[in-house]
Design a protein around this motif. Structure first.
Motif, short mmCIF file in Angstrom:
data_model
loop_
_atom_site.label_atom_id
_atom_site.label_comp_id
_atom_site.label_asym_id
_atom_site.label_seq_id
_atom_site.Cartn_x
_atom_site.Cartn_y
_atom_site.Cartn_z
N GLY A 176 0.84 -1.23 -0.05
CA GLY A 176 0.04 0.04 0.02
C GLY A 176 0.88 1.25 0.12
O GLY A 176 0.35 2.32 -0.26
N GLN A 177 2.11 1.33 0.46
CA GLN A 177 3.01 2.32 0.64
C GLN A 177 3.57 2.61 -0.74
O GLN A 177 4.02 3.54 -1.35
CB GLN A 177 4.09 2.16 1.71
N GLU A 178 3.98 1.39 -1.44
CA GLU A 178 4.94 1.49 -2.36
C GLU A 178 4.09 2.09 -3.87
O GLU A 178 4.73 2.80 -4.40
CB GLU A 178 5.22 -0.11 -2.99
N ILE A 179 2.79 1.96 -3.90
CA ILE A 179 2.21 2.66 -4.94
C ILE A 179 2.27 4.22 -4.97
O ILE A 179 2.76 4.86 -5.82
CB ILE A 179 0.77 2.04 -5.14
N PRO A 180 2.02 4.99 -3.91
CA PRO A 180 2.07 6.13 -3.87
C PRO A 180 3.41 6.68 -3.90
O PRO A 180 3.93 7.99 -4.45
CB PRO A 180 1.35 6.57 -2.48
N ILE A 181 4.53 5.92 -3.38
CA ILE A 181 6.02 6.32 -3.30
C ILE A 181 6.45 6.33 -4.88
O ILE A 181 7.11 7.17 -5.15
CB ILE A 181 6.83 5.15 -2.47
N ILE A 334 9.00 -3.65 -10.18
CA ILE A 334 9.25 -4.91 -10.37
C ILE A 334 8.81 -5.75 -8.95
O ILE A 334 8.36 -6.84 -9.20
CB ILE A 334 10.79 -5.10 -10.57
N GLY A 335 9.10 -5.27 -7.83
CA GLY A 335 8.59 -6.15 -6.37
C GLY A 335 7.21 -6.23 -6.35
O GLY A 335 6.77 -7.36 -6.10
N LEU A 336 6.41 -5.05 -7.01
CA LEU A 336 4.76 -5.39 -7.03
C LEU A 336 4.52 -6.44 -7.99
O LEU A 336 3.69 -7.31 -7.55
CB LEU A 336 4.33 -4.38 -7.41
N PHE A 337 5.24 -6.47 -9.36
CA PHE A 337 4.53 -7.55 -10.10
C PHE A 337 5.12 -8.83 -10.12
O PHE A 337 4.59 -9.86 -10.35
CB PHE A 337 5.08 -6.89 -11.63
#
Length: 391
Positions: A176-181, A334-337
């Protein structure tokens, strides 16, 4: 006839040799893939890894050469940006190859970006200022441009290395934090590029030093920081030299592609080799950073020898802004996917060294001129960083 003349000027023997070496090495690794996949004896592994790294460095130099030609043709800051983005692209490719390769590489992005930060801000800047300061007495950077770089580096460094350990889990941002970052980092970087290429482009040009025609002395004899006016727009230059710009851009792309194709094999062999040697995990990131920024290091030192300290700043500080601004969103995506955990939080020792480096950079470039002693101080911080890696 004019097009043929341009092609002969672009496709020099050195360029053809680099292209043949890069693509030939890729074909060779493709043919030898069954052997590379096997458990190679250590001497064979070192030899093959060394050969691949050597080819990647040669191709990286080729990328820098073409980017430098474009840089001189287009002028600063446009040309230096092309050079910087070419180098950063190679780094992002190598880090992504390691992340997508076999094994766990949760900290490779952190280690690489931290290594790049220390190498650029201390080793490259330090060596450039030391050499430039010994050759030239009165060299100065455009303080507004350097201040802009530092403002972004403070924010991006905090986002990359400090916040994950404070608000994340286990040193990594949550999904949830990665997307806004990712979104905020990309927006900030695009805003930086827009301003650098537009309204603030004069902030990144060389300062007119004392004794140069057009420098306006004040009452106390000081020299006003003025910049050389831009005589021709970049669009006019591209229109006039369209064939050369297109040819060099194509050669640049064709030189980058072998680096992309070879990076996967390099990542696998490097991982295996460091495991056998029992080397620190961070050494992988340091080696990637050294491979990628070797050509730009030599370019920055050449600029310092010529007294072009703002060009040194554009190459070094601009490269680091691009590195953090592009690498962090890329690895988080890359981490998310792929479902991989990307650990970015740094240990307290490296955070202190990064803070000292940013403070030192501020004091170095906020004075009336930079000197060889400033360079020596930066080099000492880099030695201290090297000691912590093997501590």
């Amino acid at each position: 006839m004019r097009t043929q003349h341009i092609l002969r000027g672009v496709l020099t023997p050195a360029v053809i040799i680099r292209l043949a070496l890069g693509w030939g090495a890729f074909i060779a690794t493709l043919v030898a893939q069954p052997f590379l996949a096997a458990h190679l004896p250590t001497p064979a592994l070192v030899a093959v890894l060394g050969a691949i790294v050597a080819v990647i460095i040669v191709c990286a130099f080729g990328v820098v050469v073409e980017a430098e030609h474009l840089a001189h043709r287009l002028g600063d800051p446009y040309g230096t940006l092309i050079l910087t983005l070419s180098i950063v692209l190679i780094e992002v490719i190598l880090i992504s190859a390691v992340m997508l390769g076999p094994g766990e590489h949760a900290t490779i992005a952190r280690d690489s970006v931290m290594a790049v930060s220390m190498i650029i801000l201390n080793l490259v800047v330090g060596a450039s200022l030391l050499i430039g300061g010994l050759r030239h007495r009165d060299i100065r950077a455009n303080s507004t441009g350097v201040s802009t770089y530092l403002s972004l580096l403070v924010v991006l460094g905090t986002v990359a290395f400090a916040l994950p350990g404070l608000i994340g889990e286990g040193g990594a941002y949550t999904a949830g934090q990665e997307i806004p970052i990712i979104i905020l980092t990309v927006i900030l970087y695009v805003a930086f590029l827009t301003r650098q290429m537009g309204a603030q482009r004069d902030d990144f040009k060389e300062v007119v030093s004392a004794g140069v025609t057009g420098a306006a002395p004040q009452g106390d004899g000081a020299v006003v920081q003025q910049v050389k006016p831009e005589r021709v727009s970049v669009l006019a230059i591209i229109s006039e030299h369209r064939s050369e710009v297109i040819a060099r851009a194509l050669v640049l792309v064709m030189t980058v592609i072998p680096i992309v194709l070879l990076s996967h094999d390099m990542a696998s062999l490097l991982d295996d080799g460091l495991d056998r040697a029992g080397a620190p995990i961070a050494l992988s990131g340091i080696l990637i950073a050294m491979i990628v920024f070797l050509p730009e290091t030599l370019t920055a030192i050449r600029a310092a020898i010529g007294g072009e300290i703002q060009r040194v700043s554009n190459l070094c500080h601009g490269a680091l802004v691009s590195t953090v601004g592009l690498t962090i969103p890329a690895v988080l995506a890359i981490g998310l996917f792929t479902g991989q955990t990307v650990i970015l939080a740094e240990n307290p020792t490296n955070l202190v060294l990064l803070g000292v480096t940013l403070l030192l950079t501020l004091t170095t470039f906020s004075g009336k001129r930079v000197t060889a002693l400033h360079g020596a101080a930066h080099l000492m911080v880099f030695v201290l960083y090297g000691m912590t890696v093997f501590a």
